[in-house]
Design a protein around this motif. Sequence first.
Motif, PDB file in Angstrom:
ATOM      1  N   LYS A   1       0.937  -1.015   0.015  1.00  8.23           N
ATOM      2  CA  LYS A   1      -0.054  -0.077  -0.027  1.00  8.23           C
ATOM      3  C   LYS A   1       0.776   1.296  -0.071  1.00  8.23           C
ATOM      4  O   LYS A   1       1.749   1.254   0.634  1.00  8.23           O
TER       5      LYS A   1
ATOM      6  N   SER B   1       0.673   5.452   0.486  1.00  3.64           N
ATOM      7  CA  SER B   1      -0.190   6.391   0.663  1.00  3.64           C
ATOM      8  C   SER B   1       0.367   7.874   0.242  1.00  3.64           C
ATOM      9  O   SER B   1       1.561   7.943  -0.042  1.00  3.64           O
TER      10      SER B   1
ATOM     11  N   SER C   1       4.107  -4.501   4.287  1.00  5.38           N
ATOM     12  CA  SER C   1       2.942  -4.221   3.200  1.00  5.38           C
ATOM     13  C   SER C   1       3.092  -2.441   3.348  1.00  5.38           C
ATOM     14  O   SER C   1       2.572  -1.801   2.343  1.00  5.38           O
TER      15      SER C   1
ATOM     16  N   GLN D   1      -0.982  -2.673  -4.527  1.00  6.21           N
ATOM     17  CA  GLN D   1      -2.343  -3.318  -4.224  1.00  6.21           C
ATOM     18  C   GLN D   1      -3.179  -2.236  -4.164  1.00  6.21           C
ATOM     19  O   GLN D   1      -4.306  -1.988  -4.609  1.00  6.21           O
ATOM     20  N   CYS D   2      -2.701  -1.054  -3.677  1.00  3.58           N
ATOM     21  CA  CYS D   2      -3.743   0.207  -3.171  1.00  3.58           C
ATOM     22  C   CYS D   2      -3.137   1.194  -2.896  1.00  3.58           C
ATOM     23  O   CYS D   2      -1.959   1.431  -2.473  1.00  3.58           O
TER      24      CYS D   2
ATOM     25  N   THR E   1      -7.054  -1.131   7.479  1.00  3.31           N
ATOM     26  CA  THR E   1      -5.952  -1.779   6.906  1.00  3.31           C
ATOM     27  C   THR E   1      -5.634  -2.756   7.892  1.00  3.31           C
ATOM     28  O   THR E   1      -4.643  -3.773   7.280  1.00  3.31           O
TER      29      THR E   1
ATOM     30  N   LEU F   1      -8.181  -5.092   1.459  1.00  4.73           N
ATOM     31  CA  LEU F   1      -8.784  -3.733   1.048  1.00  4.73           C
ATOM     32  C   LEU F   1      -9.538  -3.760  -0.521  1.00  4.73           C
ATOM     33  O   LEU F   1     -10.600  -3.307  -0.725  1.00  4.73           O
TER      34      LEU F   1
END
Lengths: 389, 481
Positions: free
Chosen positions: B11, B13, B50, B146-147, B276, B289
Amino acid sequence: MSVVTVQLGQCGNQVGQELFDVMRSDAPDVHRKTYSAVSRERFFRQTTQGALEARAVLIDMEPKVINHSMSEAAKSGRWRYGETSHFSQKQGSGNNWANGYCVHGPRHRDAVEELVRREVEHCDMLAGFIPIMSVAGGTGSGVGTFVTQCLRDVYPSSFVLNHLTWPYGTGEVIVQNYNSVLTLAHLYQLSDAILVHENDIVHKICSQLLKIKQISFSDINRVIAHQLGGVLQPTLTPVSCGAYSRHPIGIDWQVCPPPASAGRSRSLSAGSFNTSLANLLILRGKDVYSADTGGFEDPAIYTSWLPPDEALSLWKSPVPFNKYEKSATLVSNSQALLRPLDDMVRKAWNMFASRAYIHQYVKFGISEEDFLDSFTSLEQVISSYSELQ
Amino acid sequence: MSEERLLAKLKCSLQVGQCGNQVGCRFWDLALREHAHVNKRGLYDEALSSFFRNVDPRKSDGGACCVGGRIQHLKARAVLIDMEEGVVHRILQGPLREVFDSAQLLTDVSGSGNNWAVGNLTYGSAYMDSIVNKLRKAAEHCDCLQCFFLIHSMGGGTGSGLGTRVLSLLEEEFPDVCRIVTAMYPSAEDDVITSPYNSVLAMKELTEHADCVLPVENQSLVDIVNKISLMSHDAKPGCVLKKESTVTSGQGGVSPTERPFDAMNNIVANLLLNITSSSRFDGSLNMDLNEIAMNLVPFPRLHYLVPSLTPLYTLADVNIPTRRLDQMFSDAFSKEHQLIRADPKHSLYLACALMVRGNVQVSDLRRNIERLRPSLPFVSWNQEGWKTGLCSVPPVGHTHSLLALANNTCVKPTFMELRDRFTKLYKKKAHLHHYLHIDGMEQSTFSEALSSLSALIEEYHHLDATKARLIPDAPRLSIAR
């Protein structure tokens, strides 16, 4: 004869681990040598160092559950999974059947087939496969369906028995009915037999029969493993001539109804009992030879076109199962699943009527047409079972 | 095969603007604390990987360490963007400075003047390449992203304008990676006069380019913080507020002092931690997610998910664990715990997700769903529309917690109010020239944004209209015999 188990997704891997645990602890080495030997040969293999490894392939699209299952098994000290028998990715299937079936399945086909092949090579004689999966999520359901198809393609003469866990009726996954419908419609074409456990029913067993106060998924999985073990552990069948049946699933699962006759009305009558096509009754432990099983031969519980002596199979084992002095397992091909199946289709159909979530499936390659085909398939199954009298 | 392909489920941000960076940093602070609490052996595990890279500066090849080794230096998988230096500068002076790599930062000096057009168009164009490069750099440290988590406010210029430009860049460059946006909406009394313009212009982008949006209203955060503060001062005898919980206090965290917005930012940071948690820790029913977007978004544009977080404070006087647990579930649906000013119980649920952390079992979950379900109006085609997750690790200082995400028509009044504030200014053409003189900005941008918002409100309105009606089952396929 050996069975290779394929554990798929979180549910499949959690249930599978409990199942192997039951089968291993049920067959202690000391007593009942033949029973233990047959059970072990069927589900485990021995390494050169003498350790027992499960004949299993573990598959998931994320690693946490497999890691957990493998370490739980190793902790038992009595058995473990093969070090290299697992395959996992890290992305998950997002509860999306299309993602599992159209993307992950094909992408990892070679790796999975290789793992299965290696396990099969360890078997002197392969009876068949037992894929274990849930129908609600994305990996168990989608990848599970794809893998079942692969097993069919690569091992056309082997037996495939799918064990499915149906989710609670009131949601674990919002799109669970879509995933279930797509899975069941496909498996009907692929599988030799489908054994079903419903979380709602197992939950009731935990609360009402076992009196467990705070029920966890471990409790649920243990009940499933116990019942499944009760089916799969060695038994003496009428044709096995006093030895443990070599084929674990020796029943003829293909039942063909007579040509359709007019005048059968379709009704989902509650009230009366569920008509059976065929039943398999397995007795284990004390007094199995003197038990009165007459009630199961009553023609009233079967369809009119199948005589009870063909419809009922009786298997026995004098060895007590999983610490129960006496136990009985009934595997039934009957209308019992009709209502849950109909509910599942009804809810999925209502959702489909508003096209909710369909864009999520189209994104990965499943079209509205595919949905319609699956619905049609299942309506036919519902129709056939409704008409049993 | 034993070689675990390191297709890490990562992930990343993206914190944009002043508010975005303040919330984002609070999140990283709490995440470190949460992992430290659980990971006593200093192992760089899957969960940590992650969110963090593990870097050994002594290594010559750039230092990246694999999962399984010891923790050397944790670097957040984050990109920090601000067009003013103040906030990011402060972060780099503070205790979190080691967590961020200079390569992950993008700053300018003059700010966006609370102007969406400056953020989106002027800075957007100027920094487009640079941002894409930084993202690619963040993504290349792994095979599989993934995100993306985007955090920004709606009312200003940078977070709102540049933030949404970054969002559409993400869609272009990484179309298969999920985009989850945490968007802070201004309250009516916001001191930025043009916040309605900025918010509505940003909303069009969110509706078109985000996979899901978690809207958070400043006013709700203020109300919640005030309530907590009241509870701790006004304590009833026997009622003890747990002070060390990560939800209510930054104590034990990296930053030493509590600043005014800290408490509010804390709550939003906890929202991100909870959403998460299942991806990071074990549980009997994982909720990843990508499953959130899949289950909660039945139609592409209706992806605004109202978050509610419980408990916001821990009471020690309720001794019966089950009662405390059940109260937590009830609270999740109460007006006071929603992070926007809305009452989901009196609107229509399209879908609802419950992410439970701590020692909670499936039977507790089922019992509460059965108990609460009759009072919650669900859309006809999703009567059992629950997505549930059980994660065994609770937040620090709590025995359990619950995050609810509701796709509910109660967002409609919020959006309508926003539209009203927008129209009040737009009718008078107030402050419009500040926007229109920006290169690339047209009058049509405004009218399109307004239409987009109106269309969205209409869609929620249609669903609301079905609420009272009894919808019969759709007629089933009939099979030829």
